[in-house]
Design a protein around this motif. Structure first.
Motif, PDB file in Angstrom:
ATOM      1  N   LEU A 212       1.027  -1.080  -0.106  1.00  0.00           N
ATOM      2  CA  LEU A 212      -0.034   0.081  -0.025  1.00  0.00           C
ATOM      3  C   LEU A 212       0.911   1.069   0.008  1.00  0.00           C
ATOM      4  N   PHE A 213       1.932   1.258   1.012  1.00  0.00           N
ATOM      5  CA  PHE A 213       2.831   2.464   0.949  1.00  0.00           C
ATOM      6  C   PHE A 213       3.469   2.739  -0.421  1.00  0.00           C
ATOM      7  N   ALA A 214       3.890   1.683  -1.228  1.00  0.00           N
ATOM      8  CA  ALA A 214       4.592   1.677  -2.565  1.00  0.00           C
ATOM      9  C   ALA A 214       3.515   2.295  -3.409  1.00  0.00           C
ATOM     10  N   LEU A 215       2.269   1.798  -3.453  1.00  0.00           N
ATOM     11  CA  LEU A 215       1.228   2.477  -4.411  1.00  0.00           C
ATOM     12  C   LEU A 215       1.066   3.775  -4.190  1.00  0.00           C
ATOM     13  N   ILE A 216       1.078   4.176  -2.850  1.00  0.00           N
ATOM     14  CA  ILE A 216       0.827   5.523  -2.567  1.00  0.00           C
ATOM     15  C   ILE A 216       1.950   6.647  -2.751  1.00  0.00           C
ATOM     16  N   PRO A 262       8.282  10.963  10.474  1.00  0.00           N
ATOM     17  CA  PRO A 262       9.438  11.793  10.028  1.00  0.00           C
ATOM     18  C   PRO A 262      10.315  11.323   9.194  1.00  0.00           C
ATOM     19  N   GLY A 263      10.570  10.382   8.383  1.00  0.00           N
ATOM     20  CA  GLY A 263      11.421   9.897   7.299  1.00  0.00           C
ATOM     21  C   GLY A 263      10.563   9.987   6.026  1.00  0.00           C
ATOM     22  N   ALA A 264       9.448   9.272   6.003  1.00  0.00           N
ATOM     23  CA  ALA A 264       8.623   9.088   4.827  1.00  0.00           C
ATOM     24  C   ALA A 264       7.783  10.121   4.589  1.00  0.00           C
ATOM     25  N   GLY A 265       7.318  11.083   5.385  1.00  0.00           N
ATOM     26  CA  GLY A 265       6.424  12.223   5.183  1.00  0.00           C
ATOM     27  C   GLY A 265       5.009  11.809   5.837  1.00  0.00           C
ATOM     28  N   GLU A 266       4.558  12.771   6.217  1.00  0.00           N
ATOM     29  CA  GLU A 266       3.410  12.730   6.937  1.00  0.00           C
ATOM     30  C   GLU A 266       2.476  12.412   6.278  1.00  0.00           C
ATOM     31  N   ALA A 267       2.108  13.083   4.981  1.00  0.00           N
ATOM     32  CA  ALA A 267       0.991  12.900   4.157  1.00  0.00           C
ATOM     33  C   ALA A 267       0.854  11.258   3.801  1.00  0.00           C
ATOM     34  N   SER A 268       1.845  10.818   3.271  1.00  0.00           N
ATOM     35  CA  SER A 268       2.169   9.397   2.917  1.00  0.00           C
ATOM     36  C   SER A 268       1.567   8.290   3.905  1.00  0.00           C
ATOM     37  N   ILE A 269       2.307   8.578   5.292  1.00  0.00           N
ATOM     38  CA  ILE A 269       1.763   7.601   6.266  1.00  0.00           C
ATOM     39  C   ILE A 269       0.369   7.961   6.761  1.00  0.00           C
ATOM     40  N   LEU A 270      -0.174   8.954   6.717  1.00  0.00           N
ATOM     41  CA  LEU A 270      -1.581   9.287   7.003  1.00  0.00           C
ATOM     42  C   LEU A 270      -2.466   8.565   5.954  1.00  0.00           C
ATOM     43  N   ALA A 271      -2.417   8.419   4.678  1.00  0.00           N
ATOM     44  CA  ALA A 271      -2.978   7.744   3.702  1.00  0.00           C
ATOM     45  C   ALA A 271      -2.693   6.389   3.811  1.00  0.00           C
ATOM     46  N   ALA A 273      -1.935   4.561   6.637  1.00  0.00           N
ATOM     47  CA  ALA A 273      -2.701   4.156   7.935  1.00  0.00           C
ATOM     48  C   ALA A 273      -4.198   4.110   7.717  1.00  0.00           C
ATOM     49  N   ALA A 274      -4.818   4.914   6.974  1.00  0.00           N
ATOM     50  CA  ALA A 274      -6.214   5.174   6.603  1.00  0.00           C
ATOM     51  C   ALA A 274      -6.519   3.883   5.567  1.00  0.00           C
ATOM     52  N   LEU A 275      -5.630   3.611   4.684  1.00  0.00           N
ATOM     53  CA  LEU A 275      -5.820   2.606   3.736  1.00  0.00           C
ATOM     54  C   LEU A 275      -5.782   1.212   4.332  1.00  0.00           C
ATOM     55  N   PHE A 276      -4.934   1.327   5.263  1.00  0.00           N
ATOM     56  CA  PHE A 276      -4.473  -0.117   5.853  1.00  0.00           C
ATOM     57  C   PHE A 276      -5.519  -0.714   6.827  1.00  0.00           C
ATOM     58  N   ARG A 277      -6.333   0.393   7.694  1.00  0.00           N
ATOM     59  CA  ARG A 277      -7.366   0.270   8.376  1.00  0.00           C
ATOM     60  C   ARG A 277      -8.732  -0.244   7.556  1.00  0.00           C
ATOM     61  N   ILE A 278      -8.899   0.234   6.403  1.00  0.00           N
ATOM     62  CA  ILE A 278      -9.815  -0.178   5.526  1.00  0.00           C
ATOM     63  C   ILE A 278      -9.612  -1.621   4.863  1.00  0.00           C
ATOM     64  N   VAL A 279      -8.422  -1.857   4.728  1.00  0.00           N
ATOM     65  CA  VAL A 279      -8.224  -3.150   4.259  1.00  0.00           C
ATOM     66  C   VAL A 279      -8.345  -4.052   5.260  1.00  0.00           C
ATOM     67  N   THR A 280      -8.005  -3.902   6.314  1.00  0.00           N
ATOM     68  CA  THR A 280      -8.119  -5.015   7.416  1.00  0.00           C
ATOM     69  C   THR A 280      -9.557  -5.085   7.812  1.00  0.00           C
ATOM     70  N   VAL A 281     -10.127  -4.025   8.079  1.00  0.00           N
ATOM     71  CA  VAL A 281     -11.927  -3.987   8.326  1.00  0.00           C
ATOM     72  C   VAL A 281     -12.451  -4.933   7.153  1.00  0.00           C
ATOM     73  N   LEU A 282     -12.216  -4.779   5.935  1.00  0.00           N
ATOM     74  CA  LEU A 282     -12.718  -5.371   4.704  1.00  0.00           C
ATOM     75  C   LEU A 282     -12.183  -7.109   4.903  1.00  0.00           C
ATOM     76  N   GLY A 283     -10.870  -7.108   5.252  1.00  0.00           N
ATOM     77  CA  GLY A 283     -10.618  -8.729   5.575  1.00  0.00           C
ATOM     78  C   GLY A 283     -11.155  -9.316   6.631  1.00  0.00           C
TER      79      GLY A 283
END
Length: 316
Positions: A212-216, A262-271, A273-283
């Motif tokens: 997910l991180f790589a796609l974002i 701090p290293g990867a950028g806040e916007a990327s990690i926010l996206a 975290a939100a997408l990973f939560r959606i994926v796990t709930v769906l799973g």
């Protein structure tokens, strides 16, 4: 009475912490500078997210099998435990974060399992989950050095205090602990199998997060495979150990943000975290629906007795 009061205090403290962290995460979502991300996320995410949710459902099935091995080792009956675990996991999203455990315990008792055996199986499961998550979380240690810059003497003192406290507890409850250790020794093969399953679960969950991180983030995700896998495991661990947080909501997202942003950028990690939560709930939802639809429920001793008493017999 005192134990119940302390338990209630910890639960409400956990709920308060999870609520505060959820509010903080949403606040960061609102205020984030999204200019660092592409103007449009790749369309492949629309396909990748459901596919990864299906993969996560398969990982959840692995957890269900691990629980059945532990339940079989401690209760002597593993029939129906896979379905039981798979269908009750969605209850962890309810406030309190205990209903999936209570539901599993209640249904298993109805099938004839003893309370003591189920408690031992649940403790073994929790211990192995924490241990396995901790191993995978070690991948994130290099990224924590700047966040937790404490002198080595403090870490050594804290470790010595923890070991001393553990030794005192074991000495105080040596008779009870001895019986538990003998039971664990007799169940070493299921314990090893479950531990391996949990390691696979956390490693694979971390890989899902990295995909997910790589796609974002595209090329910006390069070099963050180990960090993402470790941060995912550490975030799960923090959510698991926070009492009252439904499925670690808010806690896991905040931990990911603190470690990786701090290293990867806040916007990327926010996206992420939100997408990973959606994926796990769906799973989890797919797993529960699949188990309810395709796995035959078990008929335990309690159900058989109930059927005989009501004149209905044992269902076929």
């Amino acid at each position: 009475m005192i134990r119940q009061a302390i338990s209630r205090l910890f639960r409400w403290a956990g709920i308060a912490a999870a609520s505060a962290l959820t509010a903080w995460f949403v606040w960061r979502l609102v205020l984030a500078d999204w200019s660092s991300l592409p103007a449009e996320l790749p369309p492949i995410l629309l396909v990748a997210a459901p596919a990864l949710a299906l993969v996560y459902a398969c990982l959840g099935l692995l957890l269900a099998f691990a629980w059945s091995w532990l339940a079989g080792a401690f209760t002597g009956e593993d029939h129906g435990q896979v379905r039981l675990h798979a269908t009750t996991q969605v209850m962890k999203y309810l406030p309190g974060n205990v209903f999936h455990l209570a539901g599993r315990h209640g249904f298993a008792k109805r099938q004839g399992a003893s309370h003591r055996a189920l408690v031992l199986a649940a403790l073994a499961e929790a211990g192995l989950l924490v241990f396995s998550a901790g191993i995978v979380a070690m991948l994130a240690l290099p990224y924590l050095s700047g966040l937790i810059a404490l002198p080595p003497a403090i870490w050594m003192t804290a470790g010595a205090c923890m070991l001393t406290g553990l030794a005192l507890v074991l000495a105080w409850q040596r008779d009870r602990v001895g019986g538990i250790l003998r039971k664990l020794k007799s169940a070493r093969q299921p314990l090893m199998g479950a531990g391996l399953a949990y390691l696979v679960f956390f490693a694979a969950s971390g890989l899902i997060g990295y995909v997910l991180f790589a796609l974002i983030a595209g090329d910006n995700a390069s070099g963050y495979l180990a960090a993402t896998m470790g941060a995912m495991a550490l975030a799960w661990l923090a959510g698991f150990l926070t009492p009252g947080a439904p499925a670690g909501l808010g806690v896991r997202e905040s931990v990911l943000l603190i470690i990786l942003a701090p290293g990867a950028g806040e916007a990327s990690i926010l996206a992420l975290a939100a997408l990973f939560r959606i994926v796990t709930v769906l799973g989890d939802g797919l797993l529960a629906l699949g188990a309810a639809a395709f796995v035959k429920p078990a008929v335990g001793n309690g159900d058989r007795l109930h059927g005989r008493a009501s004149g209905l017999g044992t269902p076929s």
